[in-house]
Each structure stands twice: as structure tokens, then as C-alpha cells.
Design a protein around this motif. Structure first.
Motif, mmCIF file in Angstrom:
data_model
loop_
_atom_site.group_PDB
_atom_site.id
_atom_site.type_symbol
_atom_site.label_atom_id
_atom_site.label_comp_id
_atom_site.label_asym_id
_atom_site.label_seq_id
_atom_site.Cartn_x
_atom_site.Cartn_y
_atom_site.Cartn_z
ATOM 1 N N PHE A 108 -60.350 -36.588 35.263
ATOM 2 C CA PHE A 108 -61.183 -36.484 36.465
ATOM 3 C C PHE A 108 -62.312 -35.481 36.252
ATOM 4 O O PHE A 108 -63.482 -35.769 36.534
ATOM 5 C CB PHE A 108 -60.328 -36.078 37.667
ATOM 6 N N ILE A 109 -61.958 -34.299 35.743
ATOM 7 C CA ILE A 109 -62.972 -33.261 35.520
ATOM 8 C C ILE A 109 -63.965 -33.689 34.460
ATOM 9 O O ILE A 109 -65.184 -33.522 34.612
ATOM 10 C CB ILE A 109 -62.287 -31.934 35.133
ATOM 11 N N GLU A 110 -63.469 -34.268 33.377
ATOM 12 C CA GLU A 110 -64.354 -34.679 32.285
ATOM 13 C C GLU A 110 -65.300 -35.801 32.717
ATOM 14 O O GLU A 110 -66.502 -35.745 32.449
ATOM 15 C CB GLU A 110 -63.521 -35.132 31.077
ATOM 16 N N ILE A 111 -64.770 -36.811 33.396
ATOM 17 C CA ILE A 111 -65.621 -37.932 33.836
ATOM 18 C C ILE A 111 -66.679 -37.442 34.817
ATOM 19 O O ILE A 111 -67.856 -37.800 34.706
ATOM 20 C CB ILE A 111 -64.758 -39.049 34.460
ATOM 21 N N LEU A 112 -66.263 -36.607 35.786
ATOM 22 C CA LEU A 112 -67.211 -36.100 36.779
ATOM 23 C C LEU A 112 -68.327 -35.300 36.118
ATOM 24 O O LEU A 112 -69.518 -35.546 36.371
ATOM 25 C CB LEU A 112 -66.463 -35.230 37.789
ATOM 26 N N THR A 113 -67.967 -34.352 35.263
ATOM 27 C CA THR A 113 -68.982 -33.481 34.655
ATOM 28 C C THR A 113 -69.821 -34.214 33.611
ATOM 29 O O THR A 113 -71.026 -33.983 33.508
ATOM 30 C CB THR A 113 -68.324 -32.240 34.033
ATOM 31 N N ILE A 114 -69.200 -35.108 32.850
ATOM 32 C CA ILE A 114 -69.957 -35.867 31.846
ATOM 33 C C ILE A 114 -70.968 -36.791 32.519
ATOM 34 O O ILE A 114 -72.100 -36.941 32.052
ATOM 35 C CB ILE A 114 -69.005 -36.658 30.933
ATOM 36 N N LEU A 115 -70.571 -37.419 33.640
ATOM 37 C CA LEU A 115 -71.513 -38.277 34.366
ATOM 38 C C LEU A 115 -72.719 -37.477 34.864
ATOM 39 O O LEU A 115 -73.865 -37.942 34.781
ATOM 40 C CB LEU A 115 -70.811 -38.952 35.545
ATOM 41 N N ILE A 116 -72.469 -36.281 35.389
ATOM 42 C CA ILE A 116 -73.577 -35.429 35.849
ATOM 43 C C ILE A 116 -74.499 -35.086 34.686
ATOM 44 O O ILE A 116 -75.731 -35.145 34.797
ATOM 45 C CB ILE A 116 -73.034 -34.146 36.510
ATOM 46 N N VAL A 117 -73.897 -34.735 33.542
ATOM 47 C CA VAL A 117 -74.699 -34.393 32.360
ATOM 48 C C VAL A 117 -75.515 -35.592 31.887
ATOM 49 O O VAL A 117 -76.730 -35.475 31.647
ATOM 50 C CB VAL A 117 -73.782 -33.878 31.227
ATOM 51 N N LEU A 118 -74.878 -36.753 31.764
ATOM 52 C CA LEU A 118 -75.573 -37.936 31.251
ATOM 53 C C LEU A 118 -76.686 -38.377 32.194
ATOM 54 O O LEU A 118 -77.792 -38.729 31.756
ATOM 55 C CB LEU A 118 -74.573 -39.076 31.044
ATOM 56 N N MET A 119 -76.413 -38.370 33.494
ATOM 57 C CA MET A 119 -77.442 -38.763 34.456
ATOM 58 C C MET A 119 -78.609 -37.773 34.439
ATOM 59 O O MET A 119 -79.778 -38.180 34.457
ATOM 60 C CB MET A 119 -76.840 -38.857 35.858
ATOM 61 N N SER A 120 -78.298 -36.482 34.383
ATOM 62 C CA SER A 120 -79.353 -35.470 34.387
ATOM 63 C C SER A 120 -80.234 -35.595 33.147
ATOM 64 O O SER A 120 -81.469 -35.629 33.244
ATOM 65 C CB SER A 120 -78.742 -34.068 34.456
ATOM 66 N N TYR A 121 -79.602 -35.694 31.979
ATOM 67 C CA TYR A 121 -80.398 -35.802 30.755
ATOM 68 C C TYR A 121 -81.070 -37.161 30.620
ATOM 69 O O TYR A 121 -82.116 -37.271 29.983
ATOM 70 C CB TYR A 121 -79.523 -35.490 29.539
ATOM 71 N N GLY A 122 -80.488 -38.184 31.232
ATOM 72 C CA GLY A 122 -81.166 -39.482 31.257
ATOM 73 C C GLY A 122 -82.458 -39.412 32.054
ATOM 74 O O GLY A 122 -83.504 -39.904 31.605
ATOM 75 N N PHE A 123 -82.411 -38.784 33.225
ATOM 76 C CA PHE A 123 -83.629 -38.615 34.032
ATOM 77 C C PHE A 123 -84.622 -37.675 33.349
ATOM 78 O O PHE A 123 -85.845 -37.858 33.464
ATOM 79 C CB PHE A 123 -83.277 -38.098 35.426
ATOM 80 N N ILE A 124 -84.104 -36.650 32.651
ATOM 81 C CA ILE A 124 -84.994 -35.761 31.892
ATOM 82 C C ILE A 124 -85.739 -36.560 30.834
ATOM 83 O O ILE A 124 -86.963 -36.413 30.644
ATOM 84 C CB ILE A 124 -84.185 -34.615 31.249
ATOM 85 N N LEU A 125 -85.024 -37.428 30.117
ATOM 86 C CA LEU A 125 -85.647 -38.241 29.072
ATOM 87 C C LEU A 125 -86.722 -39.146 29.650
ATOM 88 O O LEU A 125 -87.830 -39.257 29.091
ATOM 89 C CB LEU A 125 -84.576 -39.067 28.369
ATOM 90 N N LEU A 126 -86.424 -39.790 30.787
ATOM 91 C CA LEU A 126 -87.426 -40.662 31.422
ATOM 92 C C LEU A 126 -88.651 -39.855 31.849
ATOM 93 O O LEU A 126 -89.793 -40.308 31.666
ATOM 94 C CB LEU A 126 -86.809 -41.353 32.640
ATOM 95 N N ALA A 127 -88.437 -38.679 32.417
ATOM 96 C CA ALA A 127 -89.562 -37.848 32.854
ATOM 97 C C ALA A 127 -90.414 -37.413 31.669
ATOM 98 O O ALA A 127 -91.651 -37.396 31.746
ATOM 99 C CB ALA A 127 -89.039 -36.618 33.603
ATOM 100 N N ILE A 128 -89.766 -37.076 30.568
ATOM 101 C CA ILE A 128 -90.505 -36.659 29.365
ATOM 102 C C ILE A 128 -91.346 -37.818 28.831
ATOM 103 O O ILE A 128 -92.535 -37.656 28.500
ATOM 104 C CB ILE A 128 -89.518 -36.147 28.286
ATOM 105 N N LEU A 129 -90.750 -38.998 28.741
ATOM 106 C CA LEU A 129 -91.455 -40.153 28.183
ATOM 107 C C LEU A 129 -92.618 -40.592 29.062
ATOM 108 O O LEU A 129 -93.624 -41.094 28.562
ATOM 109 C CB LEU A 129 -90.478 -41.313 27.990
ATOM 110 N N ARG A 130 -92.504 -40.392 30.375
ATOM 111 C CA ARG A 130 -93.536 -40.880 31.296
ATOM 112 C C ARG A 130 -94.703 -39.911 31.459
ATOM 113 O O ARG A 130 -95.856 -40.355 31.561
ATOM 114 C CB ARG A 130 -92.914 -41.140 32.674
#
Length: 310
Positions: free
Chosen positions: A203-225
Motif C-alpha cells: 500500500f505504501i509503496e504503490i501510493l508513494t511510487i504513483l505520486i513519484v511517477l505522476m510528478s516526474y511524468g508531468f515534469i518531463l512533459l513540462a520540460i519538453l513543452r
């Protein structure tokens, strides 16, 4: 660890039984401990001292450094002392306390790395609204919630572990008191313990990993755009190592905790324990501070004042 247990103490194990290598390991890990502790405590002092670093991003960094210092200090002093002792013994109470603190600070690391990844996303995605998004009314309740969550997580496992008894070997094949190796040597029914360990950790790993992946995914999109080629290189250079340390931390934690205790293998798991309990706290202050120009400048000023400019 109940009254019906025959074990009054446990034996921990280092990664070598050779006397010469144990002396070498002592001379290696003692400076590592002192260096890591100095680095983390120095970073906390720097954030407190420099008014330019009085921002949520650096408050989170100082909290991470304090957690790493505490987690490191729960494990390393006994491990370093054991290198010089023939019999590596820890009492039942001492083992329970070490296990409780290790779970508490380890869970803190999960929550903090997730919070810092969201903080990075807010700083990159909308820097003009960063102060409004990451305000005290948001991050203070999150800090208290993370404290409550990590203590609850530790209490659940320690209470469950206190129901175990050990009628056979009392030698835990690990460098410190950790839940998986002690489940492996217990001769009592431990199905409930294994389920609690699996589901709570997942539960802890899935919750925190999802937050990390979503945050860095949006960071990547913002950087590329929105960023130029030079800006993209700078941000990848800054945030790439952050994501690497997060991946190492979560990858090793999942390997250690989310699997049957029957698959516990001393040689592999001791290395995994060293990575997330020793290597990660040592790398965090280097990666999160020395790759950040806002932190590097105050460090240079301190060294200039103390060493060079006199």
C-alpha cells in the motif's frame, strides 16, 4: 518474543567472518558513518542558517536529511561496533526497538521522497504559483499525516512481531534487526505477519511510487513543452539523479519486503539491506544539494568564511 520464547537475545551477522576483513570493514564504515552524519547534519544547519533557503523545497530537504541521519544512526553504530566484537549480540528489547525505529524512519523516507517529487513538479509546472500551491496550510498537515502513518505502520509490525517465538536458531542473517529475516527464523505461525508485511508495504509503496511517477511524468512533459535545449539539459541533469535515487530506494525496499520469507537469501539480501540503509542516506545529501545551485552557493560561502578568507 513472548514469554514462551526460548530466545533472550539474537545474533546479527556481518558480511564477513574473516578477522582481517572485519578490521578493514570497521576502518571503512566508520568514516562512511561520520561523513554521512556530518553531511546530513551540515545540510540541516545550512538550511536553518541561510534565509534564502527558507522555502518549502529546502524544508523538505532538511527533513529528509534528519530522517536519513536518524535511520543511519539506528543501524550503523551497532554494525560498526560488531566488526570489532567476536559475538554480535543484541537483546530482544534492543532488537524490537531497532526494528521499530528502522520501520518508522524507512516509511518516512517513502513519504518524503513522494512529497519532494510533487514539490519539484509544482516548482517546474507553475513557478509563479509555487508559493500558493506549496503553502504551510498544505504541507504542514501532510507532514503530520506522514508522521501518523509511519508510526502506525511501525506499531502494526512490532505488535505482530511480539507474538512470535523462536525455538530454534536465534541467528538472524542480516546486519541489523529487520522484519523479513526474523520471520524466516521464527518457528511460530507467521502467516498473519507475512500478510501484514506484504499488504502494508505494498500500500505504501504503490501510493508513494504513483505520486513519484505522476510528478516526474508531468515534469518531463513540462520540460519538453516549454524549455529550451539548454534548459532541458540543465533540468535533466538536476532531476535525473533524484529519480535514480528514488528508484534505487523503492526497488530495494520492494525486493526486501514484498516476497515470501521462504525466499530469504542471506547473501543477496544483506547487499540489498546495505544499499537502502547505508548507500541511500549517504548519497541523498550529495545528490539533492550539490546538484542544486541555491545550495552550492551558501556552501561555498561557508567554506570561504571558515577556511579560505581568513
Amino acid at each position: 518474543m513472548e514469554n514462551n520464547t526460548e530466545a533472550t537475545e539474537f545474533l546479527t551477522k556481518n558480511f564477513t567472518d574473516n578477522a582481517d576483513l572485519e578490521i578493514f570493514s570497521f576502518l571503512l564504515f566508520l568514516p562512511i558513518y561520520l561523513f554521512t552524519l556530518t553531511g546530513n547534519l551540515g545540510l540541516i544547519a545550512l538550511v536553518i542558517r541561510d534565509s534564502h533557503l527558507h522555502k518549502p523545497m529546502y524544508y523538505s530537504l532538511s527533513v529528509l536529511s534528519s530522517v536519513d541521519s536518524c535511520y543511519f544512526s539506528v543501524i550503523m553504530p551497532q554494525m560498526v561496533a560488531d566488526f570489532m566484537l567476536e559475538k554480535k549480540v543484541i537483546s530482544v528489547i534492543g532488537c524490537a526497538v531497532q526494528m521499530f525505529l528502522a520501520v518508522t524512519f524507512g516509511t518516512s523516507g517513502c513519504f518524503l521522497l513522494a512529497a519532494m517529487s510533487y514539490d519539484h513538479y509544482a516548482a517546474i509546472h507553475n513557478p509563479l504559483l509555487y508559493v500558493a500551491i506549496i503553502s504551510p496550510r498544505i504541507y504542514v498537515p501532510l507532514i503530520f499525516a506522514s508522521y501518523a502513518g509511519k508510526i502506525l505502520h511501525a506499531v502494526i509490525h512490532i505488535v505482530a512481531s511480539l507474538q512470535l517465538y523462536f525455538c530454534g536458531s536465534n541467528e538472524a542473517s542480516n546486519i541489523f534487526c529487520e522484519i523479513p529475516p526474523f520471520l524466516a527464523i521464527s518457528c511460530s505461525e507467521k502467516h498473519i505477519n507475512q500478510l501484514l508485511l506484504f499488504y502494508c508495504t505494498m500500500f505504501i509503496e504503490i501510493l508513494t511510487i504513483l505520486i513519484v511517477l505522476m510528478s516526474y511524468g508531468f515534469i518531463l512533459l513540462a520540460i519538453l513543452r516549454t524549455y529550451s535545449a539548454e534548459g532541458k539539459r540543465t533540468l535533466f541533469y538536476t532531476y535525473g539523479p533524484h529519480l535514480t535515487t528514488v528508484s534505487i530506494f523503492h526497488g530495494t525496499a520492494l525486493f526486501m519486503y514484498v516476497r515470501p520469507s521462504s525466499r530469504y537469501a542471506m547473501e543477496h539480501d544483506m547487499v540489498v539491506s546495505i544499499i537502502y540503509s547505508i548507500v541511500n542516506p549517504m548519497l541523498n545529501p550529495l545528490i539533492y544539494s550539490l546538484r542544486n545551485k541555491d545550495v552550492k552557493e551558501p556552501i561555498k560561502q561557508v567554506f570561504c568564511q571558515r577556511l579560505i578568507c581568513r
